[in-house]
Write a protein that holds these residues in place. Structure first.
Motif, PDB file in Angstrom:
ATOM      1  N   HIS A  75      44.952  60.375  79.740  1.00  0.00           N
ATOM      2  CA  HIS A  75      46.310  60.816  79.407  1.00  0.00           C
ATOM      3  C   HIS A  75      46.493  62.301  79.709  1.00  0.00           C
ATOM      4  CE1 HIS A  75      47.879  57.141  77.718  1.00  0.00           C
ATOM      5  NE2 HIS A  75      46.834  57.028  76.909  1.00  0.00           N
ATOM      6  N   LEU A  76      45.465  63.097  79.403  1.00  0.00           N
ATOM      7  CA  LEU A  76      45.534  64.527  79.715  1.00  0.00           C
ATOM      8  C   LEU A  76      45.630  64.734  81.224  1.00  0.00           C
ATOM      9  CD1 LEU A  76      45.418  67.497  78.789  1.00  0.00           C
ATOM     10  CD2 LEU A  76      42.929  67.344  78.981  1.00  0.00           C
ATOM     11  N   TYR A  77      44.879  63.973  81.987  1.00  0.00           N
ATOM     12  CA  TYR A  77      44.926  64.054  83.445  1.00  0.00           C
ATOM     13  C   TYR A  77      46.348  63.794  83.935  1.00  0.00           C
ATOM     14  CZ  TYR A  77      43.509  63.259  88.313  1.00  0.00           C
ATOM     15  OH  TYR A  77      43.368  63.340  89.669  1.00  0.00           O
ATOM     16  N   ASP A  78      46.951  62.744  83.404  1.00  0.00           N
ATOM     17  CA  ASP A  78      48.313  62.408  83.812  1.00  0.00           C
ATOM     18  C   ASP A  78      49.290  63.508  83.391  1.00  0.00           C
ATOM     19  OD1 ASP A  78      50.074  60.509  85.076  1.00  0.00           O
ATOM     20  OD2 ASP A  78      50.855  60.071  83.069  1.00  0.00           O
ATOM     21  N   TYR A  79      49.084  64.076  82.224  1.00  0.00           N
ATOM     22  CA  TYR A  79      49.936  65.159  81.712  1.00  0.00           C
ATOM     23  C   TYR A  79      49.834  66.390  82.614  1.00  0.00           C
ATOM     24  CZ  TYR A  79      51.623  68.695  78.401  1.00  0.00           C
ATOM     25  OH  TYR A  79      52.302  69.728  77.796  1.00  0.00           O
ATOM     26  N   VAL A  80      48.611  66.754  82.995  1.00  0.00           N
ATOM     27  CA  VAL A  80      48.406  67.925  83.852  1.00  0.00           C
ATOM     28  C   VAL A  80      48.923  67.645  85.258  1.00  0.00           C
ATOM     29  CG1 VAL A  80      46.635  69.379  84.930  1.00  0.00           C
ATOM     30  CG2 VAL A  80      46.485  68.820  82.504  1.00  0.00           C
ATOM     31  N   ARG A  81      48.769  66.420  85.718  1.00  0.00           N
ATOM     32  CA  ARG A  81      49.224  66.048  87.057  1.00  0.00           C
ATOM     33  C   ARG A  81      50.720  66.280  87.219  1.00  0.00           C
ATOM     34  NH1 ARG A  81      51.698  61.656  88.977  1.00  0.00           N
ATOM     35  NH2 ARG A  81      51.623  60.609  86.972  1.00  0.00           N
ATOM     36  N   LYS A  82      51.475  66.112  86.156  1.00  0.00           N
ATOM     37  CA  LYS A  82      52.926  66.256  86.213  1.00  0.00           C
ATOM     38  C   LYS A  82      53.392  67.702  86.025  1.00  0.00           C
ATOM     39  CE  LYS A  82      53.608  61.583  84.512  1.00  0.00           C
ATOM     40  NZ  LYS A  82      54.010  60.775  83.360  1.00  0.00           N
ATOM     41  N   LYS A  83      52.490  68.599  85.648  1.00  0.00           N
ATOM     42  CA  LYS A  83      52.866  69.998  85.423  1.00  0.00           C
ATOM     43  C   LYS A  83      53.035  70.740  86.747  1.00  0.00           C
ATOM     44  CE  LYS A  83      50.908  71.794  81.255  1.00  0.00           C
ATOM     45  NZ  LYS A  83      49.779  72.549  80.706  1.00  0.00           N
ATOM     46  N   ASP A  84      53.795  71.799  86.698  1.00  0.00           N
ATOM     47  CA  ASP A  84      53.892  72.702  87.844  1.00  0.00           C
ATOM     48  C   ASP A  84      52.631  73.546  87.919  1.00  0.00           C
ATOM     49  OD1 ASP A  84      56.392  71.883  88.691  1.00  0.00           O
ATOM     50  OD2 ASP A  84      57.431  73.304  87.372  1.00  0.00           O
ATOM     51  N   ASP A  85      52.308  74.016  89.116  1.00  0.00           N
ATOM     52  CA  ASP A  85      51.090  74.818  89.314  1.00  0.00           C
ATOM     53  C   ASP A  85      51.142  76.111  88.493  1.00  0.00           C
ATOM     54  OD1 ASP A  85      49.462  76.755  91.745  1.00  0.00           O
ATOM     55  OD2 ASP A  85      48.541  75.102  90.640  1.00  0.00           O
ATOM     56  N   LYS A  86      52.308  76.682  88.338  1.00  0.00           N
ATOM     57  CA  LYS A  86      52.422  77.934  87.581  1.00  0.00           C
ATOM     58  C   LYS A  86      52.204  77.723  86.080  1.00  0.00           C
ATOM     59  CE  LYS A  86      57.521  77.850  87.459  1.00  0.00           C
ATOM     60  NZ  LYS A  86      57.619  76.779  86.581  1.00  0.00           N
ATOM     61  N   ASP A  87      52.322  76.487  85.602  1.00  0.00           N
ATOM     62  CA  ASP A  87      52.143  76.176  84.181  1.00  0.00           C
ATOM     63  C   ASP A  87      50.708  75.791  83.827  1.00  0.00           C
ATOM     64  OD1 ASP A  87      54.850  76.620  83.742  1.00  0.00           O
ATOM     65  OD2 ASP A  87      55.363  74.521  84.129  1.00  0.00           O
ATOM     66  N   TYR A  90      44.533  75.624  82.197  1.00  0.00           N
ATOM     67  CA  TYR A  90      43.171  75.088  82.039  1.00  0.00           C
ATOM     68  C   TYR A  90      42.865  74.682  80.594  1.00  0.00           C
ATOM     69  CZ  TYR A  90      42.386  76.712  86.767  1.00  0.00           C
ATOM     70  OH  TYR A  90      42.468  76.896  88.117  1.00  0.00           O
ATOM     71  N   ASN A  91      43.880  74.344  79.866  1.00  0.00           N
ATOM     72  CA  ASN A  91      43.709  73.924  78.480  1.00  0.00           C
ATOM     73  C   ASN A  91      43.191  72.489  78.462  1.00  0.00           C
ATOM     74  OD1 ASN A  91      43.843  73.470  75.752  1.00  0.00           O
ATOM     75  ND2 ASN A  91      46.001  74.001  75.556  1.00  0.00           N
ATOM     76  N   MET A  92      42.083  72.289  77.746  1.00  0.00           N
ATOM     77  CA  MET A  92      41.489  70.948  77.648  1.00  0.00           C
ATOM     78  C   MET A  92      41.716  70.334  76.260  1.00  0.00           C
ATOM     79  SD  MET A  92      40.239  70.586  80.627  1.00  0.00           S
ATOM     80  CE  MET A  92      38.815  69.575  80.847  1.00  0.00           C
ATOM     81  N   ASN A  93      42.561  70.963  75.471  1.00  0.00           N
ATOM     82  CA  ASN A  93      42.830  70.497  74.120  1.00  0.00           C
ATOM     83  C   ASN A  93      43.653  69.214  74.179  1.00  0.00           C
ATOM     84  OD1 ASN A  93      43.289  70.207  71.432  1.00  0.00           O
ATOM     85  ND2 ASN A  93      44.357  72.147  71.156  1.00  0.00           N
ATOM     86  N   LEU A  94      43.146  68.188  73.546  1.00  0.00           N
ATOM     87  CA  LEU A  94      43.827  66.890  73.571  1.00  0.00           C
ATOM     88  C   LEU A  94      45.008  66.828  72.619  1.00  0.00           C
ATOM     89  CD1 LEU A  94      40.681  64.606  73.782  1.00  0.00           C
ATOM     90  CD2 LEU A  94      42.224  65.232  75.619  1.00  0.00           C
ATOM     91  N   ASP A  95      45.118  67.804  71.730  1.00  0.00           N
ATOM     92  CA  ASP A  95      46.233  67.817  70.785  1.00  0.00           C
ATOM     93  C   ASP A  95      47.566  68.120  71.469  1.00  0.00           C
ATOM     94  OD1 ASP A  95      44.485  67.271  68.714  1.00  0.00           O
ATOM     95  OD2 ASP A  95      44.192  69.389  68.231  1.00  0.00           O
ATOM     96  N   GLN A  96      47.531  68.678  72.660  1.00  0.00           N
ATOM     97  CA  GLN A  96      48.755  69.019  73.380  1.00  0.00           C
ATOM     98  C   GLN A  96      49.420  67.811  74.015  1.00  0.00           C
ATOM     99  OE1 GLN A  96      47.811  71.608  76.624  1.00  0.00           O
ATOM    100  NE2 GLN A  96      46.469  70.139  77.606  1.00  0.00           N
ATOM    101  N   LEU A  97      48.752  66.674  73.965  1.00  0.00           N
ATOM    102  CA  LEU A  97      49.288  65.487  74.627  1.00  0.00           C
ATOM    103  C   LEU A  97      50.552  64.998  73.944  1.00  0.00           C
ATOM    104  CD1 LEU A  97      46.044  63.460  75.317  1.00  0.00           C
ATOM    105  CD2 LEU A  97      47.333  64.867  76.888  1.00  0.00           C
ATOM    106  N   PRO A  98      51.543  64.630  74.736  1.00  0.00           N
ATOM    107  CA  PRO A  98      52.780  64.120  74.136  1.00  0.00           C
ATOM    108  C   PRO A  98      52.666  62.678  73.663  1.00  0.00           C
ATOM    109  CG  PRO A  98      52.958  64.151  76.516  1.00  0.00           C
ATOM    110  CD  PRO A  98      51.622  64.764  76.171  1.00  0.00           C
ATOM    111  N   VAL A  99      51.590  61.995  74.044  1.00  0.00           N
ATOM    112  CA  VAL A  99      51.410  60.600  73.631  1.00  0.00           C
ATOM    113  C   VAL A  99      50.488  60.538  72.431  1.00  0.00           C
ATOM    114  CG1 VAL A  99      51.803  59.635  75.912  1.00  0.00           C
ATOM    115  CG2 VAL A  99      49.505  60.277  75.234  1.00  0.00           C
ATOM    116  N   GLU A 100      50.683  59.518  71.635  1.00  0.00           N
ATOM    117  CA  GLU A 100      49.795  59.320  70.491  1.00  0.00           C
ATOM    118  C   GLU A 100      48.529  58.634  70.972  1.00  0.00           C
ATOM    119  OE1 GLU A 100      49.747  56.683  66.483  1.00  0.00           O
ATOM    120  OE2 GLU A 100      51.624  57.683  66.972  1.00  0.00           O
TER     121      GLU A 100
END
Length: 132
Positions: A75-87, A90-100
């Motif tokens: 899920h984190l991979y998919d979340y980062v994949r959708k981000k812009d490069d400027k955003d 390198y945060n690996m914290n799973l709490d930032q995920l929008p999905v439960e």
């Protein structure tokens, strides 16, 4: 774009390690159950088969934990994949995920886990019933 690729490679490395850990746990579970079957079949006490339940349950829970972690990093991979490069930060914290994230108990009873550990558990029960 380089930041995004680097971050995705870091996440992919973690996903691969979680899969490797799950694979190793399954190997250890089979090895341990086979050893306990060998001990109980050589005239040793039948209680060795009862002891097989403890490590199988421990391996089952650990495997479910690694599968849950793997799914969360996917899920984190998919979340980062959708981000812009400027955003990319390198945060690996799973709490930032929008999905439960999945509950451990739900993963514990998932098909990929049950297909492996349930037959082993049934095999131990049958061995206890039918071995002399």
């Amino acid at each position: 774009m380089d930041h995004k690729v680097n971050h995705l490679q870091m996440i992919q490395g973690i996903i691969s390690r979680m899969g490797q850990n799950s694979f190793l746990l399954k190997g250890w579970a089979i090895t341990l159950v086979a050893a306990l079957f060998a001990l109980s079949g050589q005239g040793a006490r039948e209680e060795f088969l009862l002891f097989a339940y403890v490590p199988i349950l421990i391996f089952w829970v650990l495997d479910a934990y690694y599968l849950r972690q793997e799914r969360m990093y996917i899920h984190l991979y998919d979340y980062v994949r959708k981000k812009d490069d400027k955003d990319i930060d390198y945060n690996m914290n799973l709490d930032q995920l929008p999905v439960e994230s999945s509950k451990l108990f739900v993963v514990f009873l998932s098909k990929t886990i049950l297909v492996f550990y349930l037959p082993i558990t049934i095999l131990i029960v049958l061995a206890m019933l039918f071995l002399p």
